[in-house]
Design an enzyme around this catalytic site. Structure first.
Site, PDB file in Angstrom:
ATOM      1  N   LYS A 137      55.607 -11.024 -26.855  1.00 49.98           N
ATOM      2  CA  LYS A 137      55.644 -12.504 -27.378  1.00 49.98           C
ATOM      3  C   LYS A 137      57.205 -12.934 -27.477  1.00 49.98           C
ATOM      4  CE  LYS A 137      54.471 -14.691 -31.763  1.00 49.98           C
ATOM      5  NZ  LYS A 137      53.802 -14.806 -32.916  1.00 49.98           N
ATOM      6  N   HIS A 282      35.225 -12.872  13.344  1.00 53.06           N
ATOM      7  CA  HIS A 282      34.727 -13.625  12.069  1.00 53.06           C
ATOM      8  C   HIS A 282      33.733 -12.820  11.037  1.00 53.06           C
ATOM      9  CE1 HIS A 282      37.099 -16.849  13.724  1.00 53.06           C
ATOM     10  NE2 HIS A 282      36.577 -16.735  14.939  1.00 53.06           N
TER      11      HIS A 282
END
Length: 521
Positions: A137, A282
């Site tokens: 923080k 693919h």
């Protein structure tokens, strides 16, 4: 920001002694706890215990160590605020500029077979998480280090910048710290949820929240297309063989599509213990071949299945690539080859193709059945169990009456394993050693059958056909007139099963029901 004081408290003590030794050489005061303090002192490193610093002992058998205003005041003070600095002086609190910390190994503890609830509870870190959050923080004034892999990077930056750390690095470390605590809390929540009685959620596998924790290891040139960004993230808890674990020996940088295609090829290869070769284009196989004695023959069999589609594909093999096999591969354009190893001559030959990606991977290792499969949708996530499990033909049912020969059964199992990994609707025509023709990703099953027959080019006599889903009508079977297929394997379950079975009998094709569907989208 000059670093004068660091708080060090680590469960994972990898590299901590060497790291702190360098901090001490830079005249940084070290505050430490319990086992960490003991280790550092044993290595002749001067430290101050948290208890000495706070004037308050550890209590409750170590459950309370660092939860004290002298610790959190030193971490959370805004150093640009004169009033807050004055308060520190008033209460005799020193600033803490660096926190080096990692947490009790909760995830590793609950993974043990003999872990009890008491074991799990005692490995829930309280003070560590609080320290990380406080330091993160206040990242503008405090450096928080939660990963031993960052020690060397921090020391390098300190050496370059007169013992200081940039605001950019502090921010990056803070983000990493919050990611760690978020994942840590998720593991705890999921574990405890799994122990609760919940009438609505009988399957404790699907917990109330689903959070992902992956670490970015590579920015890709682009995603599926050049106008899309792309990156590779890894799940560091995965133990089974996977593409992120592969070692790249040479060739161009792997693309987004290369990685995805190799992943699909590897999934098919994992179905087989015997030598197997998978060619992917693919995301779908355009050829799968196997041979008990020769990887070269397995590759040739896979290639013969659909040599046109193999152009520009990727190849996955579960045995070493020999020079003989490499000579065959060298004749066509391939994007990538993955194998456990390449012999010296094979590697020398294939490396001459500068754009060909060559990768090695240890194929040993069990598949992780507890892992999830998920599909991203806009605004949500679909989560499911992975489609795993050994394919066992013993529960299969022959619905056309006659007994299946062992040789035909072998072909059916082979075709069914391949069909499991193809995009639905999927049809595989194969014999015991290789695929012959495949229909993949069609919007109707009859069209998938047509495509598979077209790809097979008449080489269907004695072969078998596998369908990932049931046949809703007999029209697909009617297309097989004159194919001389030996057998069909499918899940069954259509309201028109009897019509489909009758069509198979008319064509003198054995039909087998697996009672298990393998849709894949």
């Amino acid at each position: 920001m000059k670093i004068l004081r660091a708080l060090v408290s680590v469960s994972n003590k990898e590299g901590i002694v060497d790291f702190v030794k360098v901090l001490r050489k830079q005249k940084i005061e070290i505050i430490s706890t319990g086992g960490t303090s003991k280790l550092l002192e044993e290595n002749n490193i001067k430290v101050m215990s948290v208890s000495d610093y706070t004037g308050f002992p550890e209590i409750l058998q170590g459950r309370v160590k660092t939860l004290h205003p002298k610790i959190y005041g030193g971490l959370l003070v805004r150093r640009a605020d004169p009033h807050q600095l004055e308060q520190l002086k008033e209460f005799g609190i020193s600033e803490i500029h660096m926190v080096v910390i990692n947490l009790y190994p909760f995830e590793q503890t609950i993974a043990k077979a003999d872990c009890t609830l008491s074991d799990a509870i005692e490995n829930i870190d309280i003070g560590g998480v609080s320290l990380i959050r406080a330091a993160a923080k206040n990242y503008q004034d405090v450096i928080v280090i939660t990963d031993p892999k960052d020690y060397a990077l921090i020391l390098e930056e300190m050496n370059k910048n007169n013992h200081e750390i940039s605001s950019e690095t502090r921010m990056r470390l803070a983000v990493k710290a919050f990611s760690m605590t978020a994942a840590y809390d998720r593991h705890i929540s999921n574990y405890l949820y799994g122990l609760t009685d919940n009438q609505k959620d009988t399957d404790k596998f699907f917990t109330p929240s689903f959070q992902l924790r992956y670490r970015k290891v590579q920015d890709l040139r682009y995603g599926e297309n050049p106008h899309q960004g792309g990156a590779l993230y890894v799940d560091e808890t995965t133990q089974e063989p996977s593409i992120p674990k592969a070692k790249i020996l040479g060739g161009k940088e792997l693309s987004f599509n290369n990685i995805y295609d190799l992943h699909h090829g590897l999934d098919i290869a994992k179905e087989f213990k015997e030598p197997i070769c998978v060619i992917i284009k693919h995301t779908n196989p355009c050829g799968v071949g196997r041979d008990k004695h020769s990887m070269t023959k397995a590759f040739q069999a896979a290639l013969d299945s659909d040599p046109q589609s193999a152009f520009g594909g990727v190849v996955v093999l579960n045995r070493e690539v020999s020079e003989e096999c490499a000579l065959l591969m060298n004749k066509i354009f391939l994007e990538a080859i993955l194998a456990p190893s390449f012999d010296k001559k094979a590697l020398s030959l294939l490396e001459k193709k500068k754009n060909l990606r060559l990768l090695t991977l240890d194929f040993n290792g069990d598949v992780s059945p507890e892992k999830v499969d998920f599909k991203k949708i806009t605004g949500g996530l679909l989560v499911q169990h992975r489609d795993l499990g050994t394919i066992d033909p013993k529960p299969w049912t022959v619905v056309t009456g006659e007994k299946v020969l062992d040789s035909i059964q072998e072909s059916l199992v082979f075709a069914w394993k391949v069909a499991k990994h193809m995009t639905s609707n999927a049809i595989v025509i194969a014999n015991a050693s290789h695929t012959v023709g495949m229909g993949v990703g069609q919007t109707s099953r009859v069209e998938a059958v047509k495509q598979a027959l077209e790809k097979a080019q008449g080489k269907t006599k004695g072969a078998v056909l596998a369908s990932d889903g049931f046949f809703p009508f007999r029209d697909s079977i009617d297309l097989l007139e004159g194919s001389h297929l030996a057998a069909i394997v499918q899940p069954g379950g259509s309201i028109r099963d009897e019509e489909v079975i009758q069509a198979a009998k008319e064509k003198k094709i054995t039909m087998v029901f697996t009672k298990t569907r393998h849709f894949k989208h």
